[in-house]
Scaffold this motif. Sequence first.
Motif, PDB file in Angstrom:
ATOM      1  N   GLY A   5       0.809  -1.214   0.000  1.00 30.50           N
ATOM      2  CA  GLY A   5       0.000   0.000   0.000  1.00 30.50           C
ATOM      3  C   GLY A   5       0.837   1.256   0.000  1.00 30.50           C
ATOM      4  O   GLY A   5       0.481   2.263   0.615  1.00 30.50           O
ATOM      5  N   ASP A  36       1.366   3.479  -2.182  1.00 32.26           N
ATOM      6  CA  ASP A  36       0.788   4.678  -2.793  1.00 32.26           C
ATOM      7  C   ASP A  36       0.076   5.567  -1.773  1.00 32.26           C
ATOM      8  O   ASP A  36      -0.039   6.776  -1.976  1.00 32.26           O
ATOM      9  CB  ASP A  36      -0.173   4.300  -3.929  1.00 32.26           C
ATOM     10  CG  ASP A  36      -1.297   3.393  -3.464  1.00 32.26           C
ATOM     11  OD1 ASP A  36      -1.109   2.676  -2.465  1.00 32.26           O
ATOM     12  OD2 ASP A  36      -2.357   3.399  -4.115  1.00 32.26           O
ATOM     13  N   THR A  37      -0.367   5.009  -0.639  1.00 32.80           N
ATOM     14  CA  THR A  37      -1.072   5.803   0.369  1.00 32.80           C
ATOM     15  C   THR A  37      -0.269   5.976   1.658  1.00 32.80           C
ATOM     16  O   THR A  37      -0.757   6.577   2.614  1.00 32.80           O
ATOM     17  CB  THR A  37      -2.426   5.154   0.716  1.00 32.80           C
ATOM     18  OG1 THR A  37      -2.211   3.829   1.205  1.00 32.80           O
ATOM     19  CG2 THR A  37      -3.326   5.102  -0.526  1.00 32.80           C
ATOM     20  N   LEU A  38       0.946   5.458   1.704  1.00 33.13           N
ATOM     21  CA  LEU A  38       1.774   5.562   2.912  1.00 33.13           C
ATOM     22  C   LEU A  38       2.174   7.009   3.178  1.00 33.13           C
ATOM     23  O   LEU A  38       2.490   7.765   2.253  1.00 33.13           O
ATOM     24  CB  LEU A  38       3.034   4.709   2.755  1.00 33.13           C
ATOM     25  CG  LEU A  38       3.977   4.668   3.960  1.00 33.13           C
ATOM     26  CD1 LEU A  38       3.357   3.862   5.087  1.00 33.13           C
ATOM     27  CD2 LEU A  38       5.329   4.058   3.557  1.00 33.13           C
ATOM     28  N   ASP A  39       2.179   7.413   4.436  1.00 33.59           N
ATOM     29  CA  ASP A  39       2.647   8.745   4.840  1.00 33.59           C
ATOM     30  C   ASP A  39       4.171   8.703   4.899  1.00 33.59           C
ATOM     31  O   ASP A  39       4.768   8.539   5.972  1.00 33.59           O
ATOM     32  CB  ASP A  39       2.055   9.129   6.193  1.00 33.59           C
ATOM     33  CG  ASP A  39       2.398  10.565   6.598  1.00 33.59           C
ATOM     34  OD1 ASP A  39       3.244  11.196   5.923  1.00 33.59           O
ATOM     35  OD2 ASP A  39       1.836  11.035   7.605  1.00 33.59           O
ATOM     36  N   GLU A  90       7.683  -1.384  -2.675  1.00 39.55           N
ATOM     37  CA  GLU A  90       6.644  -2.383  -2.876  1.00 39.55           C
ATOM     38  C   GLU A  90       6.974  -3.159  -4.138  1.00 39.55           C
ATOM     39  O   GLU A  90       7.271  -2.564  -5.181  1.00 39.55           O
ATOM     40  CB  GLU A  90       5.267  -1.735  -2.983  1.00 39.55           C
ATOM     41  CG  GLU A  90       4.124  -2.734  -3.045  1.00 39.55           C
ATOM     42  CD  GLU A  90       2.750  -2.112  -2.857  1.00 39.55           C
ATOM     43  OE1 GLU A  90       1.754  -2.870  -2.864  1.00 39.55           O
ATOM     44  OE2 GLU A  90       2.661  -0.876  -2.708  1.00 39.55           O
ATOM     45  N   ARG A 105       9.452   4.911  -2.892  1.00 35.37           N
ATOM     46  CA  ARG A 105       9.293   6.293  -2.435  1.00 35.37           C
ATOM     47  C   ARG A 105      10.351   6.544  -1.361  1.00 35.37           C
ATOM     48  O   ARG A 105      10.619   5.684  -0.527  1.00 35.37           O
ATOM     49  CB  ARG A 105       7.884   6.535  -1.894  1.00 35.37           C
ATOM     50  CG  ARG A 105       6.805   6.420  -2.972  1.00 35.37           C
ATOM     51  CD  ARG A 105       5.411   6.561  -2.388  1.00 35.37           C
ATOM     52  NE  ARG A 105       5.182   7.899  -1.828  1.00 35.37           N
ATOM     53  CZ  ARG A 105       4.072   8.250  -1.167  1.00 35.37           C
ATOM     54  NH1 ARG A 105       3.104   7.347  -0.961  1.00 35.37           N
ATOM     55  NH2 ARG A 105       3.929   9.469  -0.692  1.00 35.37           N
TER      56      ARG A 105
END
Length: 264
Positions: free
Chosen positions: A152, A154-157, A182, A191
Amino acid sequence: MNTETQPLHFYKYQGAGNDFILVDNRSLFFNSDDYEAVSKLCDRRFGIGADGLMLLQSHPEFDFEMVYYNADGMPGSMCGNGGRCIVAFAKQLRLIDRETNFLAVDGPHYAKISPEGNWVELQMINVNQINRDGEAWVLDTGSPHYVLQTQGLDTLDVYSEGKAIRNNETYGAKGINVNFVEDFGDHLFVRTFERGVEDETYACGTGVTAVALAHAAATGKHGHISTPVKVLGGNLRIDFDHHHGQFTGIFLCGPAELVFTGTR
């Protein structure tokens, strides 16, 4: 040169969204000790805006020397995407043609560039040591990196999670670059929270290199390996050889683009 009062001609480059201010400093007119001026130039609201600033300087034994500063104005460790961009810059200045050998803070680097000047394959330093920190991998690819596999992404802080690791007691004031990865099977999605920028960047060249090597170690892959990597700013590829924990022939491959030139 007083960077506050005299005009500065600069070039803005980006490599997969990792953006840099480049200055031809072969005449040594730029005051490289003026860290505050570098920070102001990199400021995205009050300056030109960039993840870092690079000076291209002459060197008697190499085609040129790369001097790199983080966005906070301080001298930085090796920057992979910056290295690719300065190779494209050297080609634009007609210092090189299709190949080059230049000096960076972590030592000599070889690179090759496409005839059009927009694709650069940069050889990185060999890596002979890779460690663990819990579930994460830790290694130095010219800059120190922490690599943690997740889902996940794409939504990680990334800002909050990366900042906490970068500043924890293990890594102290010196800190570490933090990469979250990922695995999608046919590519890795990465990222990165970068120290010196103190924020997430659209790409980190030494970071994706570290991720690719760590992934090979984690999955037991050996031999010649080519790893496609997706970052927020585009796509990169890392080619390398892995034999018994030794990583050699490492190349960071991807685009390098002149965005604009200007005078400040």
